[in-house]
Scaffold this motif. Sequence first.
Motif, PDB file in Angstrom:
ATOM      1  N   LEU A   7      27.111  17.711  33.074  1.00  5.55           N
ATOM      2  CA  LEU A   7      28.205  18.628  32.575  1.00  5.55           C
ATOM      3  C   LEU A   7      29.438  18.355  33.534  1.00  5.55           C
ATOM      4  CD1 LEU A   7      25.886  21.918  32.608  1.00  5.55           C
ATOM      5  CD2 LEU A   7      26.396  20.412  30.683  1.00  5.55           C
ATOM      6  N   THR A   8      30.450  18.579  32.739  1.00  5.00           N
ATOM      7  CA  THR A   8      31.709  18.305  33.594  1.00  5.00           C
ATOM      8  C   THR A   8      32.459  19.534  33.252  1.00  5.00           C
ATOM      9  OG1 THR A   8      31.767  16.012  32.614  1.00  5.00           O
ATOM     10  CG2 THR A   8      34.048  16.821  33.229  1.00  5.00           C
ATOM     11  N   PRO A   9      32.980  20.164  34.414  1.00  8.20           N
ATOM     12  CA  PRO A   9      33.781  21.340  34.299  1.00  8.20           C
ATOM     13  C   PRO A   9      35.122  21.269  33.414  1.00  8.20           C
ATOM     14  CG  PRO A   9      33.124  20.982  36.913  1.00  8.20           C
ATOM     15  CD  PRO A   9      33.055  19.507  35.719  1.00  8.20           C
ATOM     16  N   LEU A  10      35.282  22.298  32.525  1.00  6.94           N
ATOM     17  CA  LEU A  10      36.526  22.222  31.586  1.00  6.94           C
ATOM     18  C   LEU A  10      37.518  22.972  32.525  1.00  6.94           C
ATOM     19  CD1 LEU A  10      35.249  23.206  28.123  1.00  6.94           C
ATOM     20  CD2 LEU A  10      36.139  21.150  28.848  1.00  6.94           C
ATOM     21  N   ASP A  11      38.953  22.435  32.472  1.00  7.77           N
ATOM     22  CA  ASP A  11      39.921  23.175  33.018  1.00  7.77           C
ATOM     23  C   ASP A  11      40.251  24.366  32.276  1.00  7.77           C
ATOM     24  OD1 ASP A  11      40.306  20.883  34.773  1.00  7.77           O
ATOM     25  OD2 ASP A  11      41.875  19.649  33.057  1.00  7.77           O
ATOM     26  N   GLY A  12      41.087  25.165  33.224  1.00  2.00           N
ATOM     27  CA  GLY A  12      41.731  26.228  32.626  1.00  2.00           C
ATOM     28  C   GLY A  12      41.174  27.563  32.889  1.00  2.00           C
ATOM     29  N   GLY A  13      39.793  27.630  33.519  1.00  2.00           N
ATOM     30  CA  GLY A  13      39.397  28.986  34.007  1.00  2.00           C
ATOM     31  C   GLY A  13      39.052  29.004  35.420  1.00  2.00           C
ATOM     32  N   LEU A  20      31.912  21.156  29.724  1.00  2.00           N
ATOM     33  CA  LEU A  20      31.856  19.845  28.685  1.00  2.00           C
ATOM     34  C   LEU A  20      30.582  19.406  28.814  1.00  2.00           C
ATOM     35  CD1 LEU A  20      33.240  18.479  26.307  1.00  2.00           C
ATOM     36  CD2 LEU A  20      33.997  16.891  27.700  1.00  2.00           C
ATOM     37  N   ALA A  21      29.703  19.257  27.612  1.00  2.00           N
ATOM     38  CA  ALA A  21      28.391  18.437  27.799  1.00  2.00           C
ATOM     39  C   ALA A  21      28.442  17.356  26.583  1.00  2.00           C
ATOM     40  CB  ALA A  21      27.315  19.388  27.580  1.00  2.00           C
ATOM     41  N   GLU A  22      27.836  16.113  26.584  1.00  2.00           N
ATOM     42  CA  GLU A  22      27.728  15.380  25.622  1.00  2.00           C
ATOM     43  C   GLU A  22      26.261  14.619  25.472  1.00  2.00           C
ATOM     44  OE1 GLU A  22      29.884  10.988  24.174  1.00  2.00           O
ATOM     45  OE2 GLU A  22      30.817  12.363  25.707  1.00  2.00           O
ATOM     46  N   VAL A  23      25.638  14.950  24.330  1.00  2.00           N
ATOM     47  CA  VAL A  23      24.530  14.677  24.011  1.00  2.00           C
ATOM     48  C   VAL A  23      24.368  13.730  22.575  1.00  2.00           C
ATOM     49  CG1 VAL A  23      22.129  14.987  23.461  1.00  2.00           C
ATOM     50  CG2 VAL A  23      23.315  16.632  25.081  1.00  2.00           C
ATOM     51  N   ALA A  24      24.010  12.479  22.890  1.00  2.00           N
ATOM     52  CA  ALA A  24      23.833  11.763  21.683  1.00  2.00           C
ATOM     53  C   ALA A  24      25.129  11.485  20.958  1.00  2.00           C
ATOM     54  CB  ALA A  24      22.778  12.187  20.695  1.00  2.00           C
ATOM     55  N   GLY A  25      26.429  11.321  22.001  1.00  2.00           N
ATOM     56  CA  GLY A  25      27.683  11.139  21.256  1.00  2.00           C
ATOM     57  C   GLY A  25      28.287  12.412  20.909  1.00  2.00           C
ATOM     58  N   GLU A  26      27.704  13.591  20.780  1.00  2.00           N
ATOM     59  CA  GLU A  26      27.970  14.811  20.293  1.00  2.00           C
ATOM     60  C   GLU A  26      28.580  15.952  21.439  1.00  2.00           C
ATOM     61  OE1 GLU A  26      26.789  18.766  17.312  1.00  2.00           O
ATOM     62  OE2 GLU A  26      25.891  16.986  17.711  1.00  2.00           O
ATOM     63  N   ARG A  27      29.888  16.037  21.442  1.00  2.00           N
ATOM     64  CA  ARG A  27      30.283  17.132  22.550  1.00  2.00           C
ATOM     65  C   ARG A  27      30.287  18.402  22.341  1.00  2.00           C
ATOM     66  NH1 ARG A  27      35.755  14.842  24.938  1.00  2.00           N
ATOM     67  NH2 ARG A  27      36.608  15.027  22.682  1.00  2.00           N
ATOM     68  N   SER A  28      30.124  19.303  23.264  1.00  2.00           N
ATOM     69  CA  SER A  28      29.595  20.606  23.154  1.00  2.00           C
ATOM     70  C   SER A  28      30.276  21.295  24.342  1.00  2.00           C
ATOM     71  CB  SER A  28      28.332  21.051  22.960  1.00  2.00           C
ATOM     72  OG  SER A  28      27.956  20.540  22.017  1.00  2.00           O
ATOM     73  N   VAL A  29      30.632  22.586  24.226  1.00  2.00           N
ATOM     74  CA  VAL A  29      30.954  23.480  25.228  1.00  2.00           C
ATOM     75  C   VAL A  29      29.762  24.461  25.767  1.00  2.00           C
ATOM     76  CG1 VAL A  29      32.470  25.273  26.407  1.00  2.00           C
ATOM     77  CG2 VAL A  29      33.355  23.453  24.794  1.00  2.00           C
ATOM     78  N   VAL A  30      29.670  24.232  27.003  1.00  2.00           N
ATOM     79  CA  VAL A  30      28.315  24.963  27.660  1.00  2.00           C
ATOM     80  C   VAL A  30      28.777  26.310  28.439  1.00  2.00           C
ATOM     81  CG1 VAL A  30      26.099  25.048  28.979  1.00  2.00           C
ATOM     82  CG2 VAL A  30      26.900  23.232  27.589  1.00  2.00           C
ATOM     83  N   ARG A  31      28.707  27.251  28.397  1.00  2.00           N
ATOM     84  CA  ARG A  31      29.234  28.498  29.326  1.00  2.00           C
ATOM     85  C   ARG A  31      27.870  29.028  29.850  1.00  2.00           C
ATOM     86  NH1 ARG A  31      33.264  32.520  30.066  1.00  2.00           N
ATOM     87  NH2 ARG A  31      32.530  33.404  31.802  1.00  2.00           N
ATOM     88  N   ILE A  32      27.747  29.148  30.994  1.00  2.00           N
ATOM     89  CA  ILE A  32      26.509  29.402  32.085  1.00  2.00           C
ATOM     90  C   ILE A  32      26.922  30.721  32.624  1.00  2.00           C
ATOM     91  CG2 ILE A  32      24.973  29.063  33.802  1.00  2.00           C
ATOM     92  CD1 ILE A  32      25.495  26.048  33.294  1.00  2.00           C
ATOM     93  N   PHE A  33      26.220  31.885  32.235  1.00  2.00           N
ATOM     94  CA  PHE A  33      26.460  33.254  32.884  1.00  2.00           C
ATOM     95  C   PHE A  33      25.979  33.508  34.066  1.00  2.00           C
ATOM     96  CE2 PHE A  33      27.382  33.020  28.235  1.00  2.00           C
ATOM     97  CZ  PHE A  33      28.415  33.749  28.252  1.00  2.00           C
TER      98      PHE A  33
END
Length: 300
Positions: A7-13, A20-33
């Motif tokens: 997991l790579t931290p996203l800028d701005g918050g 930012l997460a990437e699995v099998a070439g597909e990128r997604s946003v992961v929010r952990i509460f």
Amino acid sequence: MDLLTSLTPLDGGWSGETFLAEVAGERSVVRIFAGPRHAEHAAEIQEVLLRLVRGLVPVPAVKEVRRADADAEAPGLLVTELLDGVRGDVLLPALDAQGQGVVGGRLGTIAATLAGMPHVAAGMFVDATLRVRPFAPDLEEWVAQHEDLLDWSDADLAGLRAVAAHAQDRLDEVGRVSLVHGDLNLKNVLVDADTLEITGVVDWEFAHAGSPYADLGNLLRFDREPAYADAVLRGWTQLRGDDPATARERARSADLVALVDLAARKDANPVAARAHDRLLVIARSRDLHATDQSRLLTSE
């Protein structure tokens, strides 16, 4: 989805909980509460909100949601698609007046769209049914609850009380409640740099049921360049039908709630510090629309 990927931290918050997460070439946003500030059902609440507004407001599609498990010490988690676009706070300063007007108008329309989604009572959402925990105080009581945290002079507090009384009178004219994003500002919107279309409204952590003018107030809080601010109001009034001056007055009144809360935590982050300085100017001038920083030098 395999969440064991890096997991790579996203800028701005400021929370440090969005990656930012990437699995099998597909990128997604992961929010952990993680952390006690989040409601028990924070992940499910955001999932429901994103599904509710999708098609009316540009938001990411939900891929996966995991409810918090206190016994397993596992925080809630929300996985969404990664949207294209540049953060609004990065893009807007690089635009000319015409471009700022285009972005402002589109954001005003988004705020007006959310303001048209009614709710029965004001409050914070507590679960996926969007049941609310009601807000107790009005603005004057809210200010009284935060006076010790502000640590201001008697004269400055008197000015804030006067402004709060005026603002509450304006809010009492409205008489209804709507869905509120709660943090609708340029940092939380994505914009296509070529077309200036709004591609996403993100970070719904502070969403609640409240004043229809709250999101408009947030959009106008700090970003007051005429080309942008006037266009925000045009976008709003074209959909909601308000007089621009009335909409601005009610928006600044509604935003006073957030300004007081942020100002009381001025050391938390740069946004809170900026809100503190803006609120102090407002209190010393007794003017909701004040921006003159010279008023910070002396208490009236």
